[in-house]
Design a protein around this motif. Structure first.
Motif, PDB file in Angstrom:
ATOM      1  N   VAL A 227      14.329  73.346 -58.820  1.00 27.37           N
ATOM      2  CA  VAL A 227      15.518  73.919 -58.164  1.00 27.37           C
ATOM      3  C   VAL A 227      16.801  73.179 -58.499  1.00 27.37           C
ATOM      4  O   VAL A 227      17.883  73.750 -58.394  1.00 27.37           O
ATOM      5  N   GLY A 228      16.695  71.912 -58.896  1.00 24.91           N
ATOM      6  CA  GLY A 228      17.905  71.141 -59.153  1.00 24.91           C
ATOM      7  C   GLY A 228      17.910  70.358 -60.440  1.00 24.91           C
ATOM      8  O   GLY A 228      18.844  69.593 -60.693  1.00 24.91           O
ATOM      9  N   GLY A 229      16.863  70.507 -61.237  1.00 25.52           N
ATOM     10  CA  GLY A 229      16.811  69.787 -62.500  1.00 25.52           C
ATOM     11  C   GLY A 229      16.316  68.359 -62.341  1.00 25.52           C
ATOM     12  O   GLY A 229      16.129  67.848 -61.232  1.00 25.52           O
ATOM     13  N   ALA A 230      16.127  67.694 -63.477  1.00 26.05           N
ATOM     14  CA  ALA A 230      15.606  66.328 -63.484  1.00 26.05           C
ATOM     15  C   ALA A 230      16.481  65.346 -62.707  1.00 26.05           C
ATOM     16  O   ALA A 230      15.958  64.449 -62.037  1.00 26.05           O
ATOM     17  N   PRO A 231      17.825  65.454 -62.751  1.00 24.69           N
ATOM     18  CA  PRO A 231      18.640  64.490 -61.984  1.00 24.69           C
ATOM     19  C   PRO A 231      18.354  64.521 -60.488  1.00 24.69           C
ATOM     20  O   PRO A 231      18.335  63.480 -59.834  1.00 24.69           O
ATOM     21  N   LEU A 232      18.102  65.728 -59.926  1.00 27.48           N
ATOM     22  CA  LEU A 232      17.806  65.814 -58.493  1.00 27.48           C
ATOM     23  C   LEU A 232      16.487  65.129 -58.185  1.00 27.48           C
ATOM     24  O   LEU A 232      16.377  64.354 -57.228  1.00 27.48           O
ATOM     25  N   ALA A 233      15.463  65.392 -58.978  1.00 31.71           N
ATOM     26  CA  ALA A 233      14.166  64.748 -58.747  1.00 31.71           C
ATOM     27  C   ALA A 233      14.265  63.240 -58.923  1.00 31.71           C
ATOM     28  O   ALA A 233      13.620  62.476 -58.200  1.00 31.71           O
ATOM     29  N   ALA A 234      15.096  62.803 -59.865  1.00 33.64           N
ATOM     30  CA  ALA A 234      15.219  61.375 -60.136  1.00 33.64           C
ATOM     31  C   ALA A 234      15.769  60.610 -58.937  1.00 33.64           C
ATOM     32  O   ALA A 234      15.459  59.431 -58.743  1.00 33.64           O
ATOM     33  N   ARG A 235      16.575  61.284 -58.111  1.00 31.70           N
ATOM     34  CA  ARG A 235      17.152  60.609 -56.940  1.00 31.70           C
ATOM     35  C   ARG A 235      16.062  60.162 -55.967  1.00 31.70           C
ATOM     36  O   ARG A 235      16.232  59.213 -55.219  1.00 31.70           O
ATOM     37  N   TYR A 236      14.937  60.862 -55.975  1.00 34.06           N
ATOM     38  CA  TYR A 236      13.892  60.584 -54.997  1.00 34.06           C
ATOM     39  C   TYR A 236      12.667  59.923 -55.614  1.00 34.06           C
ATOM     40  O   TYR A 236      11.665  59.731 -54.937  1.00 34.06           O
ATOM     41  N   MET A 237      12.756  59.563 -56.900  1.00 40.75           N
ATOM     42  CA  MET A 237      11.583  59.046 -57.594  1.00 40.75           C
ATOM     43  C   MET A 237      11.025  57.804 -56.920  1.00 40.75           C
ATOM     44  O   MET A 237       9.812  57.602 -56.855  1.00 40.75           O
ATOM     45  N   ALA A 238      11.898  56.942 -56.401  1.00 44.95           N
ATOM     46  CA  ALA A 238      11.439  55.690 -55.795  1.00 44.95           C
ATOM     47  C   ALA A 238      11.179  55.821 -54.303  1.00 44.95           C
ATOM     48  O   ALA A 238      10.751  54.865 -53.660  1.00 44.95           O
ATOM     49  N   SER A 239      11.405  56.995 -53.735  1.00 49.99           N
ATOM     50  CA  SER A 239      11.231  57.186 -52.296  1.00 49.99           C
ATOM     51  C   SER A 239       9.765  57.409 -51.950  1.00 49.99           C
ATOM     52  O   SER A 239       8.955  57.826 -52.780  1.00 49.99           O
ATOM     53  N   LYS A 240       9.432  57.128 -50.689  1.00 51.90           N
ATOM     54  CA  LYS A 240       8.093  57.408 -50.212  1.00 51.90           C
ATOM     55  C   LYS A 240       7.951  58.910 -49.976  1.00 51.90           C
ATOM     56  O   LYS A 240       8.924  59.633 -49.793  1.00 51.90           O
ATOM     57  N   LYS A 241       6.688  59.364 -49.973  1.00 56.97           N
ATOM     58  CA  LYS A 241       6.448  60.794 -49.837  1.00 56.97           C
ATOM     59  C   LYS A 241       7.056  61.339 -48.545  1.00 56.97           C
ATOM     60  O   LYS A 241       7.648  62.416 -48.524  1.00 56.97           O
ATOM     61  N   GLY A 242       6.909  60.594 -47.423  1.00 60.20           N
ATOM     62  CA  GLY A 242       7.463  61.063 -46.158  1.00 60.20           C
ATOM     63  C   GLY A 242       8.965  61.237 -46.213  1.00 60.20           C
ATOM     64  O   GLY A 242       9.518  62.178 -45.636  1.00 60.20           O
ATOM     65  N   GLU A 243       9.654  60.329 -46.920  1.00 58.03           N
ATOM     66  CA  GLU A 243      11.102  60.426 -47.054  1.00 58.03           C
ATOM     67  C   GLU A 243      11.473  61.650 -47.889  1.00 58.03           C
ATOM     68  O   GLU A 243      12.429  62.367 -47.567  1.00 58.03           O
TER      69      GLU A 243
END
Length: 682
Positions: free
Chosen positions: A584-600
């Protein structure tokens, strides 16, 4: 008998049943300093004459003595209110026990309200803290609890939740967030304070988070972000708008990535808010570039270093060498070796031909600093000059062509059977709620299913006999969906006067007397509540007739159902969530959450797909339009499984054989391609 006795005439007694040292004497001293001793001490006459032993009131006595030792009062002159009692030792111990046993401490909720009252009076937290001999942090903590969302504070006051649970809810000052978490977890006896705190923390960001460090508190607050002081733990302040911080960080990293890309002249620089590239490069090809050749000057210097090192090693083998000379030679040898290594550690050579095909990642370290990763990647296999090896295959060998559409989540991940069942039920409810508005269509559907002889096999997606379909089991604690509410309201609006008949004939005649509109409403509800959620064979995800009805009604599932943490995001893997964010937002959007925990990530996805997150307009539009394949009506069959399944009922050649059964396909079968998995209903 009540009277006063000088403080110096009192002493502690062994008859007092309290043997453990009283706590928080400082607070009692502060109270006595402000208001004096407000409650009588229970004492009895002792030796020498004129002295009294304290049977109950030890803490008040010690608080007064603390003031005396500090020089604030004079023990010989200070009057202490006492009640003198008499009796033998057993009687005195009984009095002590009764006085201590029957004393009821204030509840935490009562303390909160009391401190809130004094704050309104004094207007100063420090003044309240000094008055009661407590720390500022203690008073602020009680005030935070006093300001809990109303249902949570009421639960604390009623003893329905513990002090620790109340503190967990109070870890944020956001009452709306408190209530959301309380509604979700407040009625479960299996949830502990740590789980509540984690649920709330998923909606916040630590001030020590790399993203927070990169953005900076000033920029975050200037953009409208809020920062909360953590009063019940030592974890530091928390930022309550993590999406805003992530957006600000993404803007900074994307700008730096663009600058570096233009400076280096390479195909792309992708920002990722983490140092780990695990899972991010799975669809890319690592490019190992040869090191740039040494210049003439560099080669000459390396030759000089090799010669000098040989001389040094020879000199160091001389047994007559003194320690200082040996140490100096050893240090010189180390410096030369480091210089030699630095010359050979040259960056890979990027030719103009290769530059346009490779890219690198801009990562974010724990210290909040951006660093350019040194490994190059390409989106498609490339051949370097002088390399005759065959090109590698695609980095992802996983295909999803042979999986039923309902079993595939974003990124080719299989949905759990339970989640697929739940989504199928909710998709059916959307169709049921929509058919309520078209009783004529419901009648046509019902008559067709009754008249067609093949209906006995259950392939038309309805029971029509008004029997209830056998739905997959759904969680009992999930809130009612918009479609379920619409169905319930329609049922409540029915004319039920005919049901009072004493026998079937009377009820039938009363039903016949209803108006056409009332009968039509009954028809629509009966048909709507007969719809089956799932077909009974694996190759079809949506019953073809359901798909046709949905197209006639122009149903858009996204307007009826939105994914939440409870009904979807918590039920799939982190990889699935990242794949969904990419879609829905491209690789940059996913990259923002790459280091986040699943719950976050789940919490952030809930806001994004509800249209509540701060993001780009096109990303918001895509998120609001998205539903999983298992909720779509236009995905009918696995390619090739039922070649004629997309024929309309009126077409020639549409018969029962067109629904040919297929074997169940496993989630791990090879040769799977999601792009070929689905065919349209029309």
């Amino acid at each position: 008998m009540t009277q006063t006795v000088k403080l110096a005439k009192l002493k502690r007694s062994e008859k007092n049943v309290r043997t453990t040292p009283p706590k928080n004497i400082e607070a009692m001293a502060a109270s006595i300093r402000a208001r004096g001793i407000m409650q009588n001490l229970l004492v009895t006459a002792a030796r020498p004459k004129g002295m009294f032993e304290i049977i109950a009131g030890d803490r008040r006595y010690l608080g007064a003595m603390m003031l005396a030792e500090a020089g604030e009062i004079v023990a010989a002159d200070y009057d202490v209110p006492v009640k003198i009692i008499t009796g033998d030792e057993a009687d005195l111990r009984e009095v002590s026990l009764t006085e201590n046993f029957q004393r009821e401490q204030m509840t935490v909720a009562e303390e909160c309200v009391a401190f809130q009252h004094f704050l309104k009076t004094d207007g100063d937290v420090d003044a309240v803290a000094k008055r009661f001999g407590q720390t500022r942090r203690f008073i602020e903590g009680r005030l935070r609890l006093a300001d809990l969302a109303e249902p949570i504070f009421e639960a604390l006051a009623a003893g329905k939740i513990s002090y620790e649970m109340a503190k967990a809810y109070g870890s944020t000052a956001d009452k709306a967030k408190q209530e959301r978490v309380f509604e979700q977890y407040g009625h479960s006896s299996y949830v502990n304070a740590d789980q509540i705190r984690r649920a709330i923390a998923n909606d916040t960001m630590k001030a020590t988070d790399p993203i927070a460090i990169l953005v900076g508190a000033d920029a975050y607050v200037a953009a409208g972000g809020r920062i909360e002081r953590e009063l019940f733990s030592e974890d530091g302040d928390r930022w309550t708008d993590p999406e805003l911080a992530q957006t600000l960080a993404a803007t900074l990293m994307e700008a730096e990535a663009k600058r570096l890309g233009e400076e280096l002249g390479i195909a792309w620089v992708r920002p990722v808010a983490t140092t780990s590239l695990y899972g991010i490069t799975s669809d890319l090809h690592r490019v190992t570039l040869p090191a740039a050749p040494l210049t003439v000057e560099e080669q000459t210097r390396c030759d000089e270093i090799e010669e000098r090192v040989q001389v040094i090693e020879s000199d160091m083998e001389d047994e007559g060498i003194d320690d200082d000379t040996y140490a100096a030679l050893d240090a010189e040898s180390d410096r030369l070796r480091e210089e030699y290594q630095a010359i050979h550690d040259k960056a890979p050579e990027l030719t103009d031909e290769v530059k346009g095909q490779v890219g690198v990642f801009l990562t974010l370290g724990r210290d909040g600093k951006m660093t350019l990763d040194t490994t190059y990647y390409s989106e498609t296999p490339i051949r370097l000059p002088g390399d005759d090896r065959p090109l590698p295959s695609s980095p992802s060998s996983r295909r999803t062509a042979d999986l039923p559409p309902e079993a595939v989540a974003p990124g080719g991940k299989p949905l759990s059977a339970r989640l697929h069942d739940e989504l199928a039920v909710q998709r059916r409810d959307i169709l049921a709620a929509s058919i309520l508005g078209d009783p004529g269509l419901a009648l046509d559907y019902m008559l067709f299913c009754l008249a067609d002889p093949s209906h006995g096999y259950g392939r038309y997606g309805t029971t029509v006999r008004a029997g209830r379909p056998q739905d997959p089991q759904m969680p009992k604690d999930q809130p009612a969906t918009q479609a379920q509410v619409a169905i319930a309201e329609a049922r409540e609006g029915l004319d039920t006067s005919w049901t009072a008949g004493a026998n079937p004939v009377e009820r039938f005649e009363a039903f016949r007397a209803l108006s056409d509109d009332a009968k039509a409403a009954w028809l629509a509800v009966v048909v709507a509540t007969s719809l089956e959620a799932k077909p009974d064979y694996s190759s079809v995800t949506t019953n073809p007739l359901h798909a046709r009805l949905a197209s006639i009604l122009e149903i858009e599932p996204a307007k009826w159902w939105r994914p939440t943490s409870a009904n979807f995001f918590d039920r799939v893997s982190k990889g699935t969530l990242l794949a969904l964010l990419t879609s829905v937002g491209g690789a940059p959007l996913a990259a923002r959450y790459m280091a986040s925990k699943k719950g976050e990530i789940s919490t952030s996805c809930e806001k994004l797909f509800a249209g509540e997150a701060i993001t780009e307009p096109e990303t918001k539009e895509a998120a609001l339009a998205w539903v999983p394949d298992a909720m779509r009506f236009d995905l009918v069959s696995v390619a090739g499984a039922d070649e004629a399944i997309d024929d309309e009922p009126g077409d020639e050649g549409f018969d029962d054989d067109d629904y040919g059964d297929t074997d169940d396909l496993g989630a791990d079968d090879a040769g799977i391609d999601s792009d070929e998995a689905l065919i349209a209903a029309e």
